[in-house]
Design a protein around this motif. Sequence first.
Motif, PDB file in Angstrom:
ATOM      1  N   TYR A 204       0.832  -1.202   0.000  1.00 41.53           N
ATOM      2  CA  TYR A 204       0.000   0.000   0.000  1.00 41.53           C
ATOM      3  C   TYR A 204       0.872   1.260   0.000  1.00 41.53           C
ATOM      4  O   TYR A 204       0.574   2.230  -0.701  1.00 41.53           O
ATOM      5  N   LYS A 205       1.968   1.239   0.753  1.00 45.41           N
ATOM      6  CA  LYS A 205       2.889   2.387   0.758  1.00 45.41           C
ATOM      7  C   LYS A 205       3.479   2.601  -0.633  1.00 45.41           C
ATOM      8  O   LYS A 205       3.599   3.734  -1.104  1.00 45.41           O
ATOM      9  N   LYS A 206       3.840   1.496  -1.320  1.00 48.40           N
ATOM     10  CA  LYS A 206       4.374   1.594  -2.679  1.00 48.40           C
ATOM     11  C   LYS A 206       3.339   2.196  -3.626  1.00 48.40           C
ATOM     12  O   LYS A 206       3.668   3.019  -4.479  1.00 48.40           O
ATOM     13  N   ILE A 207       2.093   1.753  -3.469  1.00 50.22           N
ATOM     14  CA  ILE A 207       1.013   2.246  -4.334  1.00 50.22           C
ATOM     15  C   ILE A 207       0.835   3.746  -4.138  1.00 50.22           C
ATOM     16  O   ILE A 207       0.702   4.502  -5.109  1.00 50.22           O
TER      17      ILE A 207
ATOM     18  N   ALA B 150       1.416   9.266  -6.055  1.00 51.64           N
ATOM     19  CA  ALA B 150       1.894  10.626  -5.800  1.00 51.64           C
ATOM     20  C   ALA B 150       2.887  11.058  -6.869  1.00 51.64           C
ATOM     21  O   ALA B 150       2.849  12.190  -7.347  1.00 51.64           O
ATOM     22  N   ALA B 151       3.768  10.144  -7.269  1.00 44.04           N
ATOM     23  CA  ALA B 151       4.743  10.454  -8.315  1.00 44.04           C
ATOM     24  C   ALA B 151       4.043  10.701  -9.645  1.00 44.04           C
ATOM     25  O   ALA B 151       4.409  11.607 -10.390  1.00 44.04           O
ATOM     26  N   ALA B 152       3.026   9.920  -9.938  1.00 40.87           N
ATOM     27  CA  ALA B 152       2.288  10.090 -11.194  1.00 40.87           C
ATOM     28  C   ALA B 152       1.557  11.428 -11.211  1.00 40.87           C
ATOM     29  O   ALA B 152       1.478  12.084 -12.248  1.00 40.87           O
TER      30      ALA B 152
ATOM     31  N   VAL C 229       4.116  14.332 -11.798  1.00 41.69           N
ATOM     32  CA  VAL C 229       4.643  14.357 -13.164  1.00 41.69           C
ATOM     33  C   VAL C 229       3.566  14.795 -14.141  1.00 41.69           C
ATOM     34  O   VAL C 229       3.844  15.258 -15.233  1.00 41.69           O
ATOM     35  N   GLY C 230       2.321  14.622 -13.755  1.00 40.18           N
ATOM     36  CA  GLY C 230       1.235  14.985 -14.642  1.00 40.18           C
ATOM     37  C   GLY C 230       0.616  13.780 -15.305  1.00 40.18           C
ATOM     38  O   GLY C 230      -0.304  13.902 -16.084  1.00 40.18           O
ATOM     39  N   GLY C 231       1.109  12.609 -15.016  1.00 38.97           N
ATOM     40  CA  GLY C 231       0.546  11.388 -15.587  1.00 38.97           C
ATOM     41  C   GLY C 231      -0.603  10.902 -14.742  1.00 38.97           C
ATOM     42  O   GLY C 231      -1.224  11.644 -13.997  1.00 38.97           O
ATOM     43  N   GLY C 232      -0.887   9.631 -14.830  1.00 37.89           N
ATOM     44  CA  GLY C 232      -1.956   9.061 -14.032  1.00 37.89           C
ATOM     45  C   GLY C 232      -3.257   8.986 -14.787  1.00 37.89           C
ATOM     46  O   GLY C 232      -3.353   9.353 -15.956  1.00 37.89           O
TER      47      GLY C 232
END
Length: 103
Positions: free
Chosen positions: A59-62, A67-69, A72-75
Amino acid sequence: MSDAAPKQKIGQKHPTPTPGNGDRVFYETLYNQRPESEMAQEWCVSYGVLSEEDAAKIYKKILKRKAAAKSVGGGSSSPVKSEKKKSSSKKKAKKVMDDVEFD
């Protein structure tokens, strides 16, 4: 009997499916074969099929990944809709054969 819902694990959003459920078999197998699979990680955490310790780590990795996505503007947030341009090509007129007499 208690009316309280069963205890959910960290990151769990859905009820845990039974062990014979096709989706569960697929994602658990995928997770066991490829633990780095983001798709399998998210499904297994969302449906509570991992142990408490594994679920907390994944869950922490997710959360970091999401958050990184976002930064960056992705997701998969709302996609930008492009305006449709009117086509300038002329459509061919269909020939009407109603007035044609046949012998």
